[in-house]
Design a protein around this motif. Structure first.
Motif, mmCIF file in Angstrom:
data_model
loop_
_atom_site.group_PDB
_atom_site.id
_atom_site.type_symbol
_atom_site.label_atom_id
_atom_site.label_comp_id
_atom_site.label_asym_id
_atom_site.label_seq_id
_atom_site.Cartn_x
_atom_site.Cartn_y
_atom_site.Cartn_z
ATOM 1 N N UNK A 87 49.615 -6.751 49.169
ATOM 2 C CA UNK A 87 49.416 -5.260 49.080
ATOM 3 C C UNK A 87 49.924 -5.305 47.188
ATOM 4 N N UNK A 88 50.826 -6.165 46.879
ATOM 5 C CA UNK A 88 51.189 -5.929 45.369
ATOM 6 C C UNK A 88 50.044 -6.465 44.600
ATOM 7 N N UNK A 89 49.303 -7.343 45.089
ATOM 8 C CA UNK A 89 48.169 -7.730 44.127
ATOM 9 C C UNK A 89 47.063 -6.838 44.502
ATOM 10 N N UNK A 90 46.844 -6.086 45.430
ATOM 11 C CA UNK A 90 45.861 -4.697 45.769
ATOM 12 C C UNK A 90 46.266 -3.751 44.649
ATOM 13 N N UNK A 91 47.523 -3.405 44.368
ATOM 14 C CA UNK A 91 48.098 -2.467 43.667
ATOM 15 C C UNK A 91 48.083 -2.927 42.294
ATOM 16 N N UNK A 92 47.525 -4.240 41.873
ATOM 17 C CA UNK A 92 47.292 -4.520 40.501
ATOM 18 C C UNK A 92 48.696 -5.277 39.918
ATOM 19 N N UNK A 93 49.766 -5.510 40.611
ATOM 20 C CA UNK A 93 50.892 -5.777 40.035
ATOM 21 C C UNK A 93 51.251 -7.435 39.710
ATOM 22 N N UNK A 94 50.379 -8.234 40.490
ATOM 23 C CA UNK A 94 50.488 -9.687 40.667
ATOM 24 C C UNK A 94 49.083 -10.355 40.955
ATOM 25 N N UNK A 95 49.021 -11.498 40.498
ATOM 26 C CA UNK A 95 47.676 -12.373 41.064
ATOM 27 C C UNK A 95 48.484 -13.575 41.663
ATOM 28 N N UNK A 96 47.584 -14.115 42.699
ATOM 29 C CA UNK A 96 47.856 -15.267 43.624
ATOM 30 C C UNK A 96 46.894 -16.306 43.268
ATOM 31 N N UNK A 97 47.130 -17.498 42.895
ATOM 32 C CA UNK A 97 45.990 -18.482 42.696
ATOM 33 C C UNK A 97 46.875 -19.855 43.259
ATOM 34 N N UNK A 98 46.010 -20.798 43.281
ATOM 35 C CA UNK A 98 46.602 -22.126 43.735
ATOM 36 C C UNK A 98 47.343 -22.691 42.614
ATOM 37 N N UNK A 99 48.634 -23.256 43.126
ATOM 38 C CA UNK A 99 49.610 -23.973 41.932
ATOM 39 C C UNK A 99 48.651 -25.227 41.199
ATOM 40 N N UNK A 100 48.935 -25.320 39.969
ATOM 41 C CA UNK A 100 48.472 -26.574 39.531
ATOM 42 C C UNK A 100 49.297 -27.613 39.961
ATOM 43 N N UNK A 101 48.417 -28.919 40.289
ATOM 44 C CA UNK A 101 49.069 -29.911 40.854
ATOM 45 C C UNK A 101 49.506 -29.924 42.199
ATOM 46 N N UNK A 103 47.646 -28.375 45.749
ATOM 47 C CA UNK A 103 46.504 -27.505 46.245
ATOM 48 C C UNK A 103 46.970 -26.628 47.317
ATOM 49 N N UNK A 104 48.032 -26.816 48.062
ATOM 50 C CA UNK A 104 48.712 -26.175 49.155
ATOM 51 C C UNK A 104 49.321 -25.156 48.918
ATOM 52 N N UNK A 105 50.104 -25.150 47.514
ATOM 53 C CA UNK A 105 50.927 -23.870 47.241
ATOM 54 C C UNK A 105 50.153 -22.858 46.287
ATOM 55 N N UNK A 106 50.561 -21.701 46.612
ATOM 56 C CA UNK A 106 50.096 -20.493 45.995
ATOM 57 C C UNK A 106 51.144 -20.152 44.884
ATOM 58 N N UNK A 107 50.696 -19.924 43.658
ATOM 59 C CA UNK A 107 51.268 -19.385 42.474
ATOM 60 C C UNK A 107 51.161 -18.127 42.419
ATOM 61 N N UNK A 108 52.403 -17.139 42.374
ATOM 62 C CA UNK A 108 52.336 -15.890 42.426
ATOM 63 C C UNK A 108 52.719 -15.395 40.823
ATOM 64 N N UNK A 109 51.971 -14.567 40.066
ATOM 65 C CA UNK A 109 52.454 -14.352 38.708
ATOM 66 C C UNK A 109 52.009 -12.829 38.508
ATOM 67 N N UNK A 110 52.970 -12.341 37.693
ATOM 68 C CA UNK A 110 52.728 -10.997 37.227
ATOM 69 C C UNK A 110 51.754 -10.546 36.446
ATOM 70 N N UNK A 111 51.201 -9.446 36.427
ATOM 71 C CA UNK A 111 49.961 -8.941 35.598
ATOM 72 C C UNK A 111 50.689 -8.378 34.752
ATOM 73 N N UNK A 112 49.771 -7.593 33.673
ATOM 74 C CA UNK A 112 50.409 -6.770 32.568
ATOM 75 C C UNK A 112 51.047 -5.583 33.229
ATOM 76 N N UNK A 113 50.355 -5.027 34.187
ATOM 77 C CA UNK A 113 51.007 -3.846 34.949
ATOM 78 C C UNK A 113 52.266 -4.252 35.555
#
Length: 157
Positions: A87-101, A103-113
């Motif tokens: 829901x926070x990603x849909x609102x534009x507050x964060x992104x989720x992607x595979x963590x470097x190194x 593959x099983x972990x998701x990295x969550x990062x704040x967007x500019x918003x």
């Protein structure tokens, strides 16, 4: 003191201990529900629910973070955190992607918003102290007591 007197005062104490108004669990449940409810109008202005606010607090402290790290910080299962993140990603507050190194972990990062929302959120603690009629020192004392209680439950058999 007779055995009968000791037994009946023990029974009276036991009866007192079982009163709803003396139950720690009851007081904590009602206090938690009441405080979270008091946050609602303040967080509505940010477009966040209380659980989403807690996730954002984690990310404002450190971003990117893994889902596991966020769930550990919030003492919640990752399965509980994942819908909040969606829901926070849909609102534009964060992104989720595979963590470097990893593959099983998701990295969550704040967007500019998401980073910009932090500025508005700096008003939340003061607004909540005013709504609850508490001073900063009182909040610190209550917080310390709750953290002590959490530690006690974590170390209980």
């Amino acid at each position: 003191m007779t055995t009968l007197t000791v037994a009946s005062s023990r029974d009276a104490a036991s009866d007192e201990d079982l009163l709803l108004e003396h139950q720690l669990c009851f007081a904590l449940t009602v206090a938690s529900r009441s405080v979270v409810g008091a946050y609602k109008p303040v967080l509505d202005k940010l477009g966040l629910t209380h659980p989403q606010y807690l996730v954002m607090l984690c990310l404002w402290e450190s971003s990117p973070r893994t889902v596991r790290d966020i769930s550990d910080s919030l003492a919640q299962d990752p399965a509980t955190i994942s819908p909040l993140l969606r829901r926070l990603e849909s609102a534009g507050f964060l992104t989720r992607r595979r963590a470097e190194g990893n593959e099983r972990a998701l990295a969550v990062e704040l967007t500019v918003s998401g980073k910009a929302l932090r500025h508005q959120a700096t008003k939340v603690p003061g607004a909540m102290m005013a709504r609850l009629g508490l001073k900063r020192e009182q909040v610190a004392q209550i917080h310390a007591a709750m953290m002590g209680l959490i530690a006690a439950t974590n170390s209980a058999p």
